[in-house]
Design an enzyme around this catalytic site. Structure first.
Site, short mmCIF file in Angstrom:
data_model
loop_
_atom_site.label_atom_id
_atom_site.label_comp_id
_atom_site.label_asym_id
_atom_site.label_seq_id
_atom_site.Cartn_x
_atom_site.Cartn_y
_atom_site.Cartn_z
N TYR A 1 -0.16 -9.91 0.66
CA TYR A 1 0.90 -9.37 1.53
C TYR A 1 0.83 -10.01 2.90
O TYR A 1 -0.23 -10.47 3.34
CB TYR A 1 0.80 -7.84 1.62
N HIS B 1 -10.66 -2.93 -1.23
CA HIS B 1 -11.60 -2.40 -0.23
C HIS B 1 -12.67 -1.56 -0.92
O HIS B 1 -12.34 -0.75 -1.79
CB HIS B 1 -10.86 -1.51 0.77
N TYR C 1 0.84 -1.20 0.00
CA TYR C 1 0.00 0.00 0.00
C TYR C 1 0.87 1.24 0.00
O TYR C 1 1.92 1.27 0.66
CB TYR C 1 -0.87 0.06 1.26
N ARG D 1 -2.58 -12.06 3.60
CA ARG D 1 -3.92 -11.70 3.13
C ARG D 1 -4.11 -12.14 1.68
O ARG D 1 -3.23 -11.91 0.85
CB ARG D 1 -4.15 -10.18 3.18
N HIS E 1 -7.12 -8.40 -2.35
CA HIS E 1 -8.46 -7.84 -2.12
C HIS E 1 -8.50 -6.37 -2.47
O HIS E 1 -7.48 -5.69 -2.44
CB HIS E 1 -8.90 -8.05 -0.67
#
Lengths: 173, 237
Positions: B147, B162, B108, B157, B160
């Site tokens: 990640y 959000h 991110y 995870r 995905h």
């Protein structure tokens, strides 16, 4: 038709959306005296929650081009959030009841699998005594968890505790 | 006093198992953040049945996350599209959807993301899209990477995106994550599994949709979203 889509935590990276101005509901030129609502968010160990997203919504004054009725504040490392908005008036509730002036908050954070909804009322408002939601809560300490206290001129202080003995009252959405 | 009574109908409660419990022990961060007391049941009023409106004029759409300043981001380009409806099947038109995600390497663009994976100078990872009059939306991005996180040993995870949505009422607020069909990490993910009902979990998984796929350009994924529906009992005036 299937049921509503499942919620999933907002996680720690929601700040990619963040707009620091979004905590000021008066930024589009809303007329009238503004208030500040500020407070700290704590977890069950009494530690500040520094990565939360707190959203504010109010049905009064009615939203308009100048007043969105909606704001969003992050919490900082000490758990502080801060909004600037217009003080709401009473609204008509169910069965012709009058609801005392209040704000709605939705709390999102890493470790919250779905939003927590709560309300903020204002101390010493006579309508609090007959408010339909406050009247549901018998225990004085629980009730107090929904009431902001004056904190200087035009400013209100409201802490939120996610868990534990002094836990804030949360509402089924 | 705001006396608009038309909006005074509550929303129906969730069907059992279709929403995650606050206390989800396998997701460690819930331990100190999930309230001990159950939320109190309150039918709500205008405060819950009305909600904010967002316009594209004030919140400009950003529907192509796969490019920045004229440069292509690294990764598998994808198209994500679907409809937003309520539990009665009524489309939710002109509603804002906020999006954020990791880049193709699983990183991110955020100060607290310390994962040792490269940032992409041409990928920011936030978007905003509005549904059309039929409740349909569409955006372009790159497929987010997986990640690691520190929830448990060797925790990763699944990829995905959000999603954040606002229905007409504040009580319809939805924040969720869209996953990808066939991701083997779904089986191990405590956040995905915070939803008890298997069918409700599966609806978080976007399916490859060949009709959304654009030849020589991008894979299409379909992700339909349902917001809470109105309750059956109108508010007494």
């Amino acid at each position: 038709m299937p049921s509503a889509t499942a919620q999933q935590t907002i996680g720690p990276y929601w700040h990619l959306l963040a707009d620091p101005q979004a905590a000021d509901l008066t930024r589009f030129g809303a007329p009238g005296p503004a208030i500040t609502l500020q407070g700290r968010l704590f977890d069950g160990a009494g530690a500040p929650v520094g990565d939360a997203c707190i959203e504010l919504w109010q049905a009064d004054p009615s939203p308009s081009e100048l007043f969105p009725g909606f704001g969003r504040s992050g919490t900082n490392a000490d758990g502080w959030f801060r909004f600037r908005t217009l003080k709401p008036g009473p609204i008509r509730g169910r069965g012709n009841a009058t609801e005392a002036p209040h704000l709605a908050l939705a709390i999102h954070a890493r470790g919250l699998t779905r939003p927590l909804f709560t309300r903020v009322y204002f101390a010493a408002d006579a309508l609090n005594e007959t408010d339909p939601l406050l009247s549901l809560i018998g225990e004085p300490a629980r009730r107090a968890s929904l009431i902001a206290e004056p904190d200087g001129a035009g400013s209100w202080r409201h802490d939120i505790r996610l868990q534990g003995a002094c836990e804030t009252v949360f509402l089924e959405g | 006093m705001n006396q608009n009574l038309n909006a005074g109908i509550g929303f129906r409660p969730p069907q059992a198992g279709t929403q995650p419990a606050y206390a989800t022990p396998a997701y460690r961060s819930t331990a100190l953040r999930a309230p001990f007391s159950a939320p109190i049941s309150f039918p709500g009023s205008l405060t819950e049945t009305t909600g904010p409106r967002f316009t594209p004029e004030r919140f400009p759409p950003l529907t192509d996350l796969s490019r920045l300043e004229g440069h292509d981001a690294q990764g598998q380009r994808i198209i994500v599209a679907g409809t937003v409806a309520d539990e009665d099947g009524r489309p939710v038109p002109h509603t804002m959807i906020e999006l954020w995600q990791a880049n193709a390497a699983g990183r991110y663009r955020h100060p607290v993301d310390g994962h040792d994976a490269p940032l992409d100078p041409w990928f920011h990872g936030a978007g905003r899209v509005f549904t059309d009059r039929g409740g349909r939306y569409r955006f372009v991005s790159v497929r987010p990477g997986s990640y690691p996180w520190r929830n448990h040993k060797n925790a990763w995870r699944p990829g995905h995106i959000h999603f954040s949505l606002f229905g007409p009422g504040f009580a319809q607020r939805l924040i969720t994550q869209m996953y990808f069909e066939g991701d083997p990490l779904l089986a191990f993910d405590p956040i995905f599994h915070s939803v008890p009902d298997a069918e409700a979990r599966e609806r978080l998984v976007a399916r490859l949709a060949i009709d959304l796929t654009e030849p020589e350009w991008a894979l299409g994924y379909c992700f339909d979203i349902v917001l809470r529906g109105r309750g059956a009992t109108p508010m007494e005036a």
